[in-house]
Each structure stands twice: as C-alpha cells, then as structure tokens.
Design a protein around this motif. Structure first.
Motif, PDB file in Angstrom:
ATOM      1  N   THR A   1       0.839  -1.193   0.000  1.00 15.93           N
ATOM      2  CA  THR A   1       0.000   0.000   0.000  1.00 15.93           C
ATOM      3  C   THR A   1       0.875   1.244   0.000  1.00 15.93           C
ATOM      4  O   THR A   1       2.082   1.173   0.250  1.00 15.93           O
ATOM      5  CB  THR A   1      -0.915   0.036   1.242  1.00 15.93           C
ATOM      6  OG1 THR A   1      -0.192   0.557   2.370  1.00 15.93           O
ATOM      7  CG2 THR A   1      -1.440  -1.345   1.597  1.00 15.93           C
ATOM      8  N   SER A   2       0.263   2.374  -0.251  1.00 15.47           N
ATOM      9  CA  SER A   2       1.017   3.633  -0.227  1.00 15.47           C
ATOM     10  C   SER A   2       1.431   4.019   1.190  1.00 15.47           C
ATOM     11  O   SER A   2       2.220   4.948   1.371  1.00 15.47           O
ATOM     12  CB  SER A   2       0.185   4.754  -0.854  1.00 15.47           C
ATOM     13  OG  SER A   2      -1.087   4.858  -0.240  1.00 15.47           O
ATOM     14  N   GLU A   3       0.941   3.293   2.188  1.00 15.01           N
ATOM     15  CA  GLU A   3       1.336   3.522   3.578  1.00 15.01           C
ATOM     16  C   GLU A   3       2.329   2.482   4.076  1.00 15.01           C
ATOM     17  O   GLU A   3       2.821   2.590   5.196  1.00 15.01           O
ATOM     18  CB  GLU A   3       0.100   3.516   4.488  1.00 15.01           C
ATOM     19  CG  GLU A   3      -0.809   4.707   4.314  1.00 15.01           C
ATOM     20  CD  GLU A   3      -0.171   5.999   4.801  1.00 15.01           C
ATOM     21  OE1 GLU A   3       0.547   5.966   5.814  1.00 15.01           O
ATOM     22  OE2 GLU A   3      -0.385   7.039   4.162  1.00 15.01           O
ATOM     23  N   GLY A   4       2.617   1.465   3.238  1.00 18.01           N
ATOM     24  CA  GLY A   4       3.537   0.412   3.644  1.00 18.01           C
ATOM     25  C   GLY A   4       2.938  -0.963   3.401  1.00 18.01           C
ATOM     26  O   GLY A   4       1.784  -1.096   2.994  1.00 18.01           O
TER      27      GLY A   4
ATOM     28  N   ILE B   1       1.533  -4.898   4.162  1.00 14.39           N
ATOM     29  CA  ILE B   1       0.740  -5.664   5.116  1.00 14.39           C
ATOM     30  C   ILE B   1       0.847  -7.128   4.707  1.00 14.39           C
ATOM     31  O   ILE B   1       0.635  -7.469   3.545  1.00 14.39           O
ATOM     32  CB  ILE B   1      -0.738  -5.228   5.111  1.00 14.39           C
ATOM     33  CG1 ILE B   1      -0.874  -3.741   5.445  1.00 14.39           C
ATOM     34  CG2 ILE B   1      -1.565  -6.072   6.092  1.00 14.39           C
ATOM     35  CD1 ILE B   1      -2.278  -3.189   5.197  1.00 14.39           C
TER      36      ILE B   1
ATOM     37  N   GLY C   1       2.579  -5.842   9.787  1.00 16.01           N
ATOM     38  CA  GLY C   1       2.077  -4.620   9.174  1.00 16.01           C
ATOM     39  C   GLY C   1       0.860  -4.022   9.860  1.00 16.01           C
ATOM     40  O   GLY C   1       0.196  -3.163   9.273  1.00 16.01           O
TER      41      GLY C   1
ATOM     42  N   ASP D   1       0.951  -1.897  12.086  1.00 17.68           N
ATOM     43  CA  ASP D   1       1.236  -0.467  12.218  1.00 17.68           C
ATOM     44  C   ASP D   1       0.697   0.280  11.003  1.00 17.68           C
ATOM     45  O   ASP D   1       0.175   1.402  11.128  1.00 17.68           O
ATOM     46  CB  ASP D   1       2.736  -0.225  12.381  1.00 17.68           C
ATOM     47  CG  ASP D   1       3.565  -0.819  11.240  1.00 17.68           C
ATOM     48  OD1 ASP D   1       3.180  -1.883  10.703  1.00 17.68           O
ATOM     49  OD2 ASP D   1       4.604  -0.226  10.887  1.00 17.68           O
ATOM     50  N   VAL D   2       0.786  -0.351   9.829  1.00 13.69           N
ATOM     51  CA  VAL D   2       0.235   0.251   8.604  1.00 13.69           C
ATOM     52  C   VAL D   2      -1.287   0.312   8.690  1.00 13.69           C
ATOM     53  O   VAL D   2      -1.904   1.331   8.359  1.00 13.69           O
ATOM     54  CB  VAL D   2       0.677  -0.561   7.366  1.00 13.69           C
ATOM     55  CG1 VAL D   2       0.042  -0.008   6.107  1.00 13.69           C
ATOM     56  CG2 VAL D   2       2.197  -0.568   7.244  1.00 13.69           C
TER      57      VAL D   2
ATOM     58  N   ARG E   1      -2.335   3.110  10.904  1.00  9.41           N
ATOM     59  CA  ARG E   1      -2.160   4.417  10.268  1.00  9.41           C
ATOM     60  C   ARG E   1      -3.314   4.711   9.319  1.00  9.41           C
ATOM     61  O   ARG E   1      -3.807   5.840   9.244  1.00  9.41           O
ATOM     62  CB  ARG E   1      -0.828   4.481   9.505  1.00  9.41           C
ATOM     63  CG  ARG E   1       0.381   4.730  10.368  1.00  9.41           C
ATOM     64  CD  ARG E   1       1.544   5.303   9.581  1.00  9.41           C
ATOM     65  NE  ARG E   1       1.986   4.430   8.506  1.00  9.41           N
ATOM     66  CZ  ARG E   1       2.872   3.451   8.642  1.00  9.41           C
ATOM     67  NH1 ARG E   1       3.387   3.221   9.840  1.00  9.41           N
ATOM     68  NH2 ARG E   1       3.252   2.715   7.621  1.00  9.41           N
ATOM     69  N   ILE E   2      -3.729   3.692   8.582  1.00  9.13           N
ATOM     70  CA  ILE E   2      -4.845   3.889   7.661  1.00  9.13           C
ATOM     71  C   ILE E   2      -6.128   4.177   8.433  1.00  9.13           C
ATOM     72  O   ILE E   2      -6.922   5.044   8.046  1.00  9.13           O
ATOM     73  CB  ILE E   2      -5.009   2.658   6.748  1.00  9.13           C
ATOM     74  CG1 ILE E   2      -3.754   2.467   5.880  1.00  9.13           C
ATOM     75  CG2 ILE E   2      -6.244   2.799   5.861  1.00  9.13           C
ATOM     76  CD1 ILE E   2      -3.753   1.194   5.057  1.00  9.13           C
TER      77      ILE E   2
ATOM     78  N   LYS F   1      -6.605   7.835   9.341  1.00  4.20           N
ATOM     79  CA  LYS F   1      -6.689   8.836   8.283  1.00  4.20           C
ATOM     80  C   LYS F   1      -7.970   9.669   8.411  1.00  4.20           C
ATOM     81  O   LYS F   1      -9.016   9.165   8.827  1.00  4.20           O
ATOM     82  CB  LYS F   1      -6.679   8.151   6.909  1.00  4.20           C
ATOM     83  CG  LYS F   1      -5.369   7.487   6.534  1.00  4.20           C
ATOM     84  CD  LYS F   1      -4.300   8.515   6.249  1.00  4.20           C
ATOM     85  CE  LYS F   1      -3.013   7.862   5.802  1.00  4.20           C
ATOM     86  NZ  LYS F   1      -1.949   8.864   5.557  1.00  4.20           N
TER      87      LYS F   1
ATOM     88  N   VAL G   1      -5.490   6.205  -0.238  1.00 10.55           N
ATOM     89  CA  VAL G   1      -4.519   5.220   0.237  1.00 10.55           C
ATOM     90  C   VAL G   1      -4.525   4.095  -0.786  1.00 10.55           C
ATOM     91  O   VAL G   1      -5.454   3.284  -0.836  1.00 10.55           O
ATOM     92  CB  VAL G   1      -4.864   4.692   1.644  1.00 10.55           C
ATOM     93  CG1 VAL G   1      -3.867   3.612   2.065  1.00 10.55           C
ATOM     94  CG2 VAL G   1      -4.879   5.823   2.660  1.00 10.55           C
TER      95      VAL G   1
END
Length: 223
Positions: A39-42, A44, A164, A166-167, A170-171, A174, A192
């Motif tokens: 993903t654009s956030e990292g 998973i 993941g 943590d990712v 974060r999502i 948002k 995202v």
C-alpha cells in the motif's frame, strides 16, 4: 574467563539468528497461504486459512492471482466512537464491474470457527449474505458483532494480519468524511493506494477471465 563468556554469548547469538532464519525458510503452517499487500502507507502481510475457510480464501486468491486488487484503494476507515483507535479499514474494487468475479456462498464464522478477533481479515458484503466478492476489511481490535449468531449470518472471516498492523492502524487514523448510510463520515479523504497484492506461497492460479479494467478505451494520443 571473561573472553570465554563473551565467546559463549557470541555463539548463542549466532545460534538464535540461525534458528530465526531457518524458521523463515520453513514458511507458513500447512493450510496457510501468505499474501503481501503493498500500500502507499507500507506493506501488510496476511495469513489466509485455506483449511477452515476454503471458499472464501479461494475467492480472495482468485482476485490476487488475477491482479484484480492492483491499483485499487483502502477507501474506508470505520472508527469506534468510544474508542477511535479501534475499528476496521476496508479496501478492494468497490463497485467496479470490470473487476468483479462470480459470487460464492457465505462461509460464516459458525462454519469456519474463525472469529473476528484483532487483526482479522474478512469479506465485506451487502444485504445479501452471498454478495461478498472483491471488497474486504481488516479489524483493529476484536469485532465480535461481526460473528454469526442466531438469526444473523455475520461476515466471512478467513485469516489474520501477521505483519504490518502499524500500517493498518495508520490507515484507520486517516481523516474521513462523506459517504452515506453505514458509510457516513467513514470515507478516507486522501487516497490510500492498494498498489499490489501477491501470494507468497503455492502457485498462482489466474482465472483466465477477461481483465476488462486493463483495456484502454481510447488511444494514448487522445488527451
């Protein structure tokens, strides 16, 4: 004596590192297929339970192996009002008819034994229990209300996040807004991207069905 002790510590550290590398090479447990979402956030990493939820996992892997999730989004973040750090995030093809595969029967939590605990991946669906397809969600914290119970089929959980989270969190954090009905104020405002989804175990089995979303509707020179 001190040198001897230091040497023993070094040997123990090397043995520990070697054991970790060996465990990584061993791969997943039987019946588990790992899938990496970029993903654009990292990234998973998912572990899907093919033994207990075979139909649901086969559906998800068909989307993965066809590349139907590539270039889609994580578009929903549903946070609990009383505990905003808990809830779920949702991703997939939304209503893109070009990517959708045929429906399949709902495998309830009563059938599979896979409950909606923390870090669970499950299929999103509409009012029809057999309407799950190309959209899924990941829980942050337990979500027992999504499990099957008397008079309520619930949702089809079929695996867990093994790296993941943590990712995922974060999502979930948002900024959101828009949406209607159950989605009201839960649509992620800034994209995202779900860049790609790839299986890490076994052999990919593409469906061979048309990938219409890749067909260009106009030539490159048309602006």
């Amino acid at each position: 004596m001190r040198r001897i002790m230091m040497g023993l510590f070094a040997i123990a550290a090397l043995a520990t590192a070697g054991s970790a590398q060996q465990a990584n090479r061993a791969g997943p447990k039987p019946g588990i297929v790992r899938v990496r979402l970029v993903t654009s956030e990292g990234p998973i990493l998912l572990a899907l339970d093919t033994r207990h939820a075979p139909k649901t996992t086969a559906n998800f892997l068909a989307y993965v192996d066809d590349g139907r999730f590539d270039g889609t989004d994580f578009y929903r973040a549903s946070r609990q009002k009383s505990a905003p750090k808990l809830g779920f995030i949702q991703a997939g093809i939304r209503t893109d008819a070009r990517r959708i595969l045929p429906p399949f029967p709902l495998e309830t939590t009563a059938m599979t034994g896979i409950k909606h605990g923390a870090a669970t991946i499950s299929m999103a669906r509409g009012m029809n229990p057999a309407s799950a397809g190309g959209n899924f969600f990941i829980t942050v914290g337990p979500a027992p209300a999504m499990d099957a119970r008397a008079g309520y089929p619930g949702y089809a959980a079929f695996g867990h996040v093994v790296a993941g989270m943590d990712v995922v969190k974060r999502i979930l954090a948002k900024p959101t807004g828009g949406g209607m009905d159950a989605f009201k104020d839960q649509m992620i405002l800034k994209r995202v991207a779900l860049v790609s989804a790839r299986r890490l175990d076994g052999v990919a089995k593409p469906t061979g069905l048309p990938r219409a979303w890749l067909i260009k509707t106009r030539p490159d020179w048309v602006k």
